[in-house]
Design an enzyme around this catalytic site. Sequence first.
Site, mmCIF file in Angstrom:
data_model
loop_
_atom_site.group_PDB
_atom_site.id
_atom_site.type_symbol
_atom_site.label_atom_id
_atom_site.label_comp_id
_atom_site.label_asym_id
_atom_site.label_seq_id
_atom_site.Cartn_x
_atom_site.Cartn_y
_atom_site.Cartn_z
ATOM 1 N N GLU A 169 -4.161 -13.723 36.312
ATOM 2 C CA GLU A 169 -3.769 -12.565 35.127
ATOM 3 C C GLU A 169 -3.642 -13.146 33.890
ATOM 4 O O GLU A 169 -2.577 -13.598 33.421
ATOM 5 C CB GLU A 169 -2.583 -11.992 35.641
ATOM 6 C CG GLU A 169 -2.472 -11.449 37.263
ATOM 7 C CD GLU A 169 -3.185 -10.046 37.110
ATOM 8 O OE1 GLU A 169 -3.651 -9.562 36.083
ATOM 9 O OE2 GLU A 169 -3.675 -9.712 38.258
ATOM 10 N N CYS A 203 0.077 -8.597 27.172
ATOM 11 C CA CYS A 203 -1.287 -9.026 27.304
ATOM 12 C C CYS A 203 -2.250 -7.694 27.128
ATOM 13 O O CYS A 203 -3.226 -7.658 26.805
ATOM 14 C CB CYS A 203 -1.367 -9.330 28.649
ATOM 15 S SG CYS A 203 -0.702 -8.243 29.960
HETATM 16 P P1 NAP Z 1 0.820 -20.023 29.349
HETATM 17 O O1 NAP Z 1 0.811 -20.978 28.348
HETATM 18 O O2 NAP Z 1 -0.587 -20.387 29.937
HETATM 19 O O3 NAP Z 1 1.952 -20.146 30.459
HETATM 20 C C1 NAP Z 1 1.952 -19.540 31.452
HETATM 21 C C2 NAP Z 1 2.627 -20.420 32.453
HETATM 22 O O4 NAP Z 1 1.598 -21.387 33.090
HETATM 23 C C3 NAP Z 1 3.859 -20.821 32.339
HETATM 24 O O5 NAP Z 1 4.787 -21.146 33.081
HETATM 25 C C4 NAP Z 1 3.075 -22.354 31.743
HETATM 26 O O6 NAP Z 1 4.061 -23.173 31.773
HETATM 27 C C5 NAP Z 1 2.055 -22.857 32.780
HETATM 28 N N1 NAP Z 1 1.045 -23.473 32.250
HETATM 29 C C6 NAP Z 1 0.543 -23.378 31.233
HETATM 30 N N2 NAP Z 1 -0.230 -24.369 31.261
HETATM 31 C C7 NAP Z 1 -0.319 -25.065 32.256
HETATM 32 C C8 NAP Z 1 -1.200 -26.149 32.736
HETATM 33 N N3 NAP Z 1 -1.892 -26.823 32.193
HETATM 34 N N4 NAP Z 1 -0.712 -26.622 34.035
HETATM 35 C C9 NAP Z 1 0.394 -26.137 34.555
HETATM 36 N N5 NAP Z 1 0.955 -24.944 34.193
HETATM 37 C C10 NAP Z 1 0.755 -24.502 33.064
HETATM 38 O O7 NAP Z 1 0.766 -18.527 28.787
HETATM 39 P P2 NAP Z 1 1.720 -18.135 27.541
HETATM 40 O O8 NAP Z 1 0.983 -18.408 26.398
HETATM 41 O O9 NAP Z 1 2.945 -18.572 27.736
HETATM 42 O O10 NAP Z 1 1.689 -16.365 27.973
HETATM 43 C C11 NAP Z 1 1.128 -15.532 27.034
HETATM 44 C C12 NAP Z 1 -0.199 -15.354 27.730
HETATM 45 O O11 NAP Z 1 -0.265 -14.822 29.004
HETATM 46 C C13 NAP Z 1 -1.093 -14.357 26.845
HETATM 47 O O12 NAP Z 1 -2.398 -14.826 26.726
HETATM 48 C C14 NAP Z 1 -1.052 -12.984 27.670
HETATM 49 O O13 NAP Z 1 -1.868 -12.213 27.365
HETATM 50 C C15 NAP Z 1 -0.938 -13.731 29.020
HETATM 51 N N6 NAP Z 1 -0.421 -12.572 29.998
HETATM 52 C C16 NAP Z 1 -1.344 -11.940 30.922
HETATM 53 C C17 NAP Z 1 -0.796 -11.016 31.707
HETATM 54 C C18 NAP Z 1 -1.786 -10.196 32.676
HETATM 55 O O14 NAP Z 1 -1.185 -9.834 33.700
HETATM 56 N N7 NAP Z 1 -3.214 -10.493 32.694
HETATM 57 C C19 NAP Z 1 0.585 -10.575 31.574
HETATM 58 C C20 NAP Z 1 1.433 -11.275 30.805
HETATM 59 C C21 NAP Z 1 0.931 -12.259 29.758
HETATM 60 P P3 NAP Z 1 5.146 -23.757 30.661
HETATM 61 O O15 NAP Z 1 5.584 -22.680 29.981
HETATM 62 O O16 NAP Z 1 5.886 -24.682 31.233
HETATM 63 O O17 NAP Z 1 4.070 -24.465 29.712
#
Ligand code: NAP
Length: 460
Positions: free
Chosen positions: A229, A263
Site C-alpha cells: 500500500e 496517501c
Molecule cells: P516509509 O519510509 O516507506 O516507511 C513505512 C514503513 O516501512 C516504516 O515502518 C519504515 O520503517 C519501513 N521501511 C522503510 N524503508 C524500509 C526498508 N528499506 N527496509 C525495511 N523497512 C523499511 O514510508 P513513510 O514515508 O514513513 O510513509 C509515508 C508514505 O506512506 C507516503 O508515500 C504515503 O503515501 C504512504 N502511505 C500509503 C498508504 C496506502 O494505504 N497506500 C497509507 C498511508 C501512507 P522506518 O520508519 O524505521 O524507516
Amino acid sequence: MSKYESINPYTNETFASFSNPTEDQIEDALNLADALYHKWQHESPQTRATQLEAISAGLAAHKEALAMMMTNEMGKLLSEAREEVDICVEICHYYAVNGPKLLEPTPLPTSLGHAYYLKQATGVILACEPWNFPLYQIIRVFAPNFVVGNPMILKHAHNVPSSAALTAKIIKQAGAPEGSLINLYLSYSQLEQVMADKRVQGVALTGSERGGTSVAQEAGKNLKKSTMELGGNDAFIVLDDADTTVLENVLADARTYNAGQVCTSSKRMIVVESQYEHVLKILKQVFSHLVAGDPAAAGTSLAPLNSQEATDKAIKQVKSATEAGAKVYYQYPEIKHPGAFFRPTILTNIAADNPMFDTEIFAPVAEVFCVKDEYEAIKLANQSNYGLGSSVISADIKHAETVAAKIETGMTVINGRWITAGEIPFGGVKRSGYGRELSPLGLMAFVNEHLVIDVTDQNR
Ligand code: NAP
C-alpha cells in the site's frame, strides 16, 4: 532508518526511545506467534470474532489515551486522532461481525465432483507500517488477520514507537491471546531476517515507494506473499457541472486533513476552465483560514508535520517546483513557532517537465491544474506513475461515474474526498502498490484458498 524515538513535533521534546530487539527476543516472538497459529488452527473463526469485538470495545474505552499519544508523537490534531480511533473501533467490529461468515467455504459448481474451497490461515504475518495514521495502519492488517487466524508481528515506523506499544498493550488487555500481535522495534536487517524465517508466511507494507520496493524485493526473494500500500498523487477532478456547495464542503479538508499527510489526499486538483478561478478562490479561503497552533487545542486547525525532517523536505519540494516554473498562488504566512510547521501552499502552472509534476508532496500543498475539458482532465489524471485514490466532482452522477471508470486508479470517490471504512476496500495500482486492505478483499490477503473436491460424487 533512524532510531526508534518518540519526538513531539510541536514541542520538539523527546519523550521515549526504544532499542532493537535481541536475537533471543526475535526468536521468542517467532515461536510464540507460530505456536498461536497452530493452536488457532483448531479453533473456529467465531471464537476469534468474539475476542475481536472485545478488542473493539477496548480501543473505544482507551480512545483518549490512544488519541493523545498519536497527537504527541506525530503531531496530528487531537480531533482527527479521535476520529482515527473511532474508525479502528468500527473496523474491528466489521470483521468481528462479518469475518466468520466470509470465511465459510465457497462452493465451486463443476461437473468433476463436489467441490468447494476452504479459506484457511497461512501462518505468521509481518506488518510494516508508516506513522501517518499510527493506530489505523496497525488495525487495517491486524483485524482481518486476527479473524482469519494469522498472528501478526508488527514493525511500526521509527517515529511512532510509543503508539505501537500502547496499541499492543490495549489489545492484549482486551483479551487477545499472547502472540496475536507482537510489537518489535526491528532494524531493517532484522526485518529481512524475520521475512526470511520459515514461520513467517507474508508481509503487508504500507509506506513509500522506497520502502515498498525494498520490502517487496525481499519478500520476492523469499517467495513470501506481499501486499503493498504505497504512495499516491491523487487527482481531484472538478467537472463543468460541479455543485458549488459540494465543492466547498469537499475542499474544506481534501488537502489539509492530517496536515496533508494522507496517501489519498487530493494532491492534484484538475479543474476544467469554467471552474478554475472558482476552485482557486475556495482553496485560498480554506488555506488562509487555518489556525496554526497546539494540535491538542480545540481551536487549532493547522498542525505541525510529523517531524522537522518532513517539513524541510516539503519546503525543498516547493522550492524545486517554483524554480522549475510553478507559480505560488497562495502561501500561508510565516509561522513563528519552533514546532515542525509547514506553510500551506497553493501552486499553479506546473508543467509536465517540472520535477514535482508527478512527485508526491506529503504536506498541505495543493497543485492546481487548469484543463480545457473532461477529456483533458482524464488524460492528465492518468499521466501519473501512481494510481491510488481520486475524486470526481459533478452534479450529474452518471457523468461522474463515466469519468470515474476512465481513471487508472484503485479508488474513486464521487463528490467527496478520500474515505475509509471496514467494509470498503483500500489499495491502488501502478506504483501505488498491489493488493487490497479492508473489506472482504482485505480479509483474503493472506488466506489459503484450499480446494477440496470429491470426484466420486458427481451429482451434488
Ligand atoms: P516509509 O519510509 O516507506 O516507511 C513505512 C514503513 O516501512 C516504516 O515502518 C519504515 O520503517 C519501513 N521501511 C522503510 N524503508 C524500509 C526498508 N528499506 N527496509 C525495511 N523497512 C523499511 O514510508 P513513510 O514515508 O514513513 O510513509 C509515508 C508514505 O506512506 C507516503 O508515500 C504515503 O503515501 C504512504 N502511505 C500509503 C498508504 C496506502 O494505504 N497506500 C497509507 C498511508 C501512507 P522506518 O520508519 O524505521 O524507516
